[in-house]
Write a protein that holds these residues in place. Sequence first.
Motif, mmCIF file in Angstrom:
data_model
loop_
_atom_site.group_PDB
_atom_site.id
_atom_site.type_symbol
_atom_site.label_atom_id
_atom_site.label_comp_id
_atom_site.label_asym_id
_atom_site.label_seq_id
_atom_site.Cartn_x
_atom_site.Cartn_y
_atom_site.Cartn_z
ATOM 1 N N GLU A 209 0.842 -1.198 0.000
ATOM 2 C CA GLU A 209 0.000 0.000 0.000
ATOM 3 C C GLU A 209 0.870 1.238 0.000
ATOM 4 O O GLU A 209 0.984 1.923 0.996
ATOM 5 C CB GLU A 209 -0.918 -0.017 1.215
ATOM 6 N N SER A 210 1.522 1.470 -1.106
ATOM 7 C CA SER A 210 2.395 2.631 -1.153
ATOM 8 C C SER A 210 2.501 3.120 -2.581
ATOM 9 O O SER A 210 2.434 2.351 -3.528
ATOM 10 C CB SER A 210 3.776 2.267 -0.618
ATOM 11 N N HIS B 293 -8.720 -0.191 -15.860
ATOM 12 C CA HIS B 293 -8.670 -0.124 -14.387
ATOM 13 C C HIS B 293 -9.209 1.196 -13.857
ATOM 14 O O HIS B 293 -8.526 1.897 -13.113
ATOM 15 C CB HIS B 293 -7.245 -0.338 -13.881
ATOM 16 N N ASP B 294 -10.406 1.544 -14.249
ATOM 17 C CA ASP B 294 -10.926 2.840 -13.813
ATOM 18 C C ASP B 294 -12.178 2.711 -12.954
ATOM 19 O O ASP B 294 -12.973 3.636 -12.866
ATOM 20 C CB ASP B 294 -11.196 3.753 -15.024
ATOM 21 N N ASP B 295 -12.355 1.539 -12.325
ATOM 22 C CA ASP B 295 -13.466 1.416 -11.375
ATOM 23 C C ASP B 295 -13.098 2.097 -10.062
ATOM 24 O O ASP B 295 -11.935 2.097 -9.677
ATOM 25 C CB ASP B 295 -13.767 -0.064 -11.105
ATOM 26 N N PRO B 296 -14.092 2.638 -9.375
ATOM 27 C CA PRO B 296 -13.780 3.312 -8.109
ATOM 28 C C PRO B 296 -13.631 2.320 -6.959
ATOM 29 O O PRO B 296 -14.326 2.416 -5.949
ATOM 30 C CB PRO B 296 -14.988 4.233 -7.905
ATOM 31 N N THR B 297 -12.732 1.343 -7.118
ATOM 32 C CA THR B 297 -12.548 0.342 -6.066
ATOM 33 C C THR B 297 -11.083 0.246 -5.711
ATOM 34 O O THR B 297 -10.223 0.591 -6.519
ATOM 35 C CB THR B 297 -12.997 -1.050 -6.557
ATOM 36 N N ARG B 298 -10.834 -0.259 -4.505
ATOM 37 C CA ARG B 298 -9.455 -0.447 -4.081
ATOM 38 C C ARG B 298 -8.765 -1.443 -5.000
ATOM 39 O O ARG B 298 -7.598 -1.305 -5.338
ATOM 40 C CB ARG B 298 -9.459 -0.949 -2.632
ATOM 41 N N ASP C 299 -9.245 -2.040 -8.220
ATOM 42 C CA ASP C 299 -8.815 -1.460 -9.494
ATOM 43 C C ASP C 299 -7.641 -0.504 -9.301
ATOM 44 O O ASP C 299 -6.777 -0.393 -10.168
ATOM 45 C CB ASP C 299 -9.977 -0.728 -10.183
ATOM 46 N N ARG C 300 -7.637 0.149 -8.157
ATOM 47 C CA ARG C 300 -6.502 1.022 -7.881
ATOM 48 C C ARG C 300 -5.224 0.200 -7.789
ATOM 49 O O ARG C 300 -4.186 0.584 -8.338
ATOM 50 C CB ARG C 300 -6.759 1.791 -6.574
ATOM 51 N N PHE D 250 -4.237 -0.975 -11.239
ATOM 52 C CA PHE D 250 -3.634 0.142 -11.979
ATOM 53 C C PHE D 250 -2.176 0.338 -11.571
ATOM 54 O O PHE D 250 -1.277 0.461 -12.408
ATOM 55 C CB PHE D 250 -4.427 1.428 -11.727
ATOM 56 N N GLN D 251 -1.950 0.325 -10.234
ATOM 57 C CA GLN D 251 -0.575 0.504 -9.758
ATOM 58 C C GLN D 251 0.330 -0.606 -10.281
ATOM 59 O O GLN D 251 1.449 -0.351 -10.719
ATOM 60 C CB GLN D 251 -0.544 0.491 -8.230
#
Lengths: 127, 836
Positions: free
Chosen positions: A10-11, A85-90, A92-93, A96-97
């Motif tokens: 988580e960084s 990866h553009d869903d508003p979810t952790r 997808d974030r 994306f990373q």
Amino acid sequence: MWRLLPREVESLWTLFTAPIVWALHFLACYVGAAIFCEKPGFLGTDFQNLRVAIAVLTILSLAMIVVSAILAWRQWGFGTGDPPHDDPTRRDRLLFQGYATLLLSGLSFVAVVFTALPVLFVTECLR
Amino acid sequence: MNDASTPERDKAAEEAQLRAVWDNPGGWRYWTSVNNTQIGLWYGATAFAFMLFAGLLALLVRAQLAVPENDLISPELYNQAFTLHGTVMMFLFAVPIFEAVAIFLLPPMLGARELPFPRLGAFGFWSFLIGGVFVCGSIFFGAAPNSGWFMYPPLATSEQAGIGADIWLLGLSFIEVASLAAAVELIVGIMKCRAPGMRINLMPLFAWYLLIVAGMILFAFPPLIAGDLLFEMQRMFDWPFFDPERGGDPLLWQHLFWIFGHPEVYIIFLPAIALLAMIIPTFAGRPIVGYSWIVLAAVGTGFLSFGLWVHHMFATGLPQISLAFFSAASAAVAIPTAVQIFVFIATMLAGRMIFSIPMLFATGGIAIFVMGGLTGVMVALVPFDWQAHDSYFIVAHLHYVLIGGMLFPVFAGLYYYYPLIDGKYMSESVGRLAFWLMFTGFNITFFPMHLAGLRGMPRRVYTYPADIGWDWLNLTSTMGAVVLGIGMFAVVVDVTLHRPDRPPRRKQNPWNAGTLEWLNEPEENWGVRSIPHIESRYPLWDQKNLAEEVRAGDWYLADAKEGRRETLVTSVLDAEPEQVLRVSGTAYVTIVSAALLGTVFVALTFKWWLISLVSGVAFVAAVIWWLWTGSGDIPEKENKDIGRGVSLPLYVSGVKSTGWWAMFITMTGDSTAFVSLVFGYFFYWTIHEDFTGGVSGPGAFWPMTALALFAAAWAATLAAREANRRAGIGVARVLLVLGAAFSVGGCAAALAGPWTSGMDPTAHVYPAIVWTLVIWAAVHGAVGVLMQLYCLARSLAGRLTARHDMDLHNVALYWHFMLVTALITFAVVGLFPRAL
């Protein structure tokens, strides 16, 4: 599956791992060669040794970038989900990373190889 | 979703509150505003004015070169004109205009009411204005810098350079401070002030780019500040940093300048590309293709751009192996650059393009930029560069890159975002005419320069003989420059004179864009009526009724009951709400501080030591006053209800606070400047057989004593932070006094090293660089003392308590950096010469 880092990092900083490896490799090559050529004898006199040192450094750097890429690939779910990866979810974030990190690892890999290429052709401290 | 709009809410009263809180003062007090909208506009207008001024200088240069053997202007004025043209375009237009756009656009784009440090933004603007007027004004007194925009010694350290070189060094150092201030503001703003739900995978690409660019500023500008410092020490006090007779080397300046100068090109280019990344999806009517690839390109370019600096120095006689490394990196940077271009082309192909004026400028800019990029790959190759170095080929290359990669996108942005400025459109017909005049004028001006360069015409040459094949090329360039100038003039007329009959904006989102900044109401100063929860990269396309809900005040922070300016702070990755941040409002202190700091720099230029000292002390006092009255306020309650059942703290300290981040970022930039000085030390060691020149060093005793004392001061500060939280305020106060005493001792011991060994900094470069490092550490130690005493005073005034300890956290963070600075400084000056 072996774990070098916790499963989900988580960084924001992991994004920059591979480019930082490139930067350090680049700096080491430049500084090493500059000192070798400017201060004869301080780092030895045989240019061959400089080339070998840069080769070893390059292999180490590429290995680190590959590790970063594998971790990124894992974070990206081994490619199971497609961009954007553009869903508003952790989730997808994280995907994306992972994907962006993987892309950056690829770029950094190429850039490290580019940096190392000159030692294949240059054999002395010619000015 | 409308459960928050319960009947008892008086929305008219809320709006009145918000309007009152965010209102600007009237009359001349208008200029004390710190609101991002005003600061952004002033900043942008000022930068634009400087650009027009520098453009006129360029026309002067072109007029002189129009025909052979010309003597339209004197050689001295010519030198000043081209130097000031380059300097102003790079330092007073290209970088500041992006800071202006970012300050103006970022808060609405991120769904924030304001950036976290409005006064810092205002301070940056006023510094920029004062420094810019000072630098530009010099030419009217015949005193402008005249040695080229990169100020190479020995020319620029010589007597011929006159006071112009000092004006350049000190004026621009002042402006660089403003850029660093903007970088701090932007990084913290982008990381911590996004609307709830705007995770990093949903962030507008503009914000991604700006985050990277602001990070680059932290690593690119400080080397130049360090270089300026060395340069000015040589000019003022004869410390021989660039004088080969006393062990110095002019090449060190070239290194430091280009470690700044090359990333600078990308610092200019990326924000302009960021504008295109906002404009193109709107006119293609679809999301960008390859969002992650853009992030890759932005981050990749940001890093690689730091491996290119020596390609400006290919002709300086460095070993070929060194040149080859930089040649390789220069070729590699073409990859991420091209990725961006292809992403834009793909987006245009995948959507249904509307060829509006912004798109004309965008595509025209890309075409020009690609051409400049290709000649860039040519000059990245050492053998070709040796042929083209310092010729007009380079002049052509850099103008293709900068005008295509920056000026045209900025004009695209002007046409695109104009409705956000005053609620109206700019003229379509004037825009079309201006574009074609600029596009053709540009190519007629700069394309022939490639040929002139290949025919051997050196850059910066005052005139040339008639019979060597340069005359018609130069005449063509001059004619093109006039056409380009007319095109730009048309835009200026459109912006300034055409106001009344401009078509009004028909709706709030005139281009039907998808991003949040189009919720902004130019008529209101509050940013957004309420701060929405974001669930998409293009919320205005994907979240139905969002605009209406936001405007109706249905979302977060829809009131300002306490009469304070507030915005939301969210977490870095997932943008979860963390805090209600109270930002400061209208203030004189920013203008006063900028004026005082400006006076310091101006007085130094003319060697008015006393004025400089007095204003320096006054500046420190003003900053302390600013911090005391404008930061770290203890709120009247713990939490604030922001609507929809969410309640957030009003005060946080440590890693979660914006102040902590600002300190961290500032000190990162500061450390880069320090590392540049250390680089200088080792540079001298590298180039000399015996870099001490036979001068005895500061010994090990005093440096080690200084290190021990600074370490003790660090430990005391840290202990004070912990004691304040646990053991009690009394212990913390004692520890702070102790820490300050240690650090005063550290400063004295630091200076005692070279002092007791009688090192004369004018005799040789070795004592000069040792003194510089030691003074750097001592000055930072002194700042550390001020901070410790500030915390003590806050504690005694009851403004720093066990719960409200933000100041102490930030000061402890400063001391971490101070410890590392001390460790490196004293190991280098005290131990390194002995280890050899």
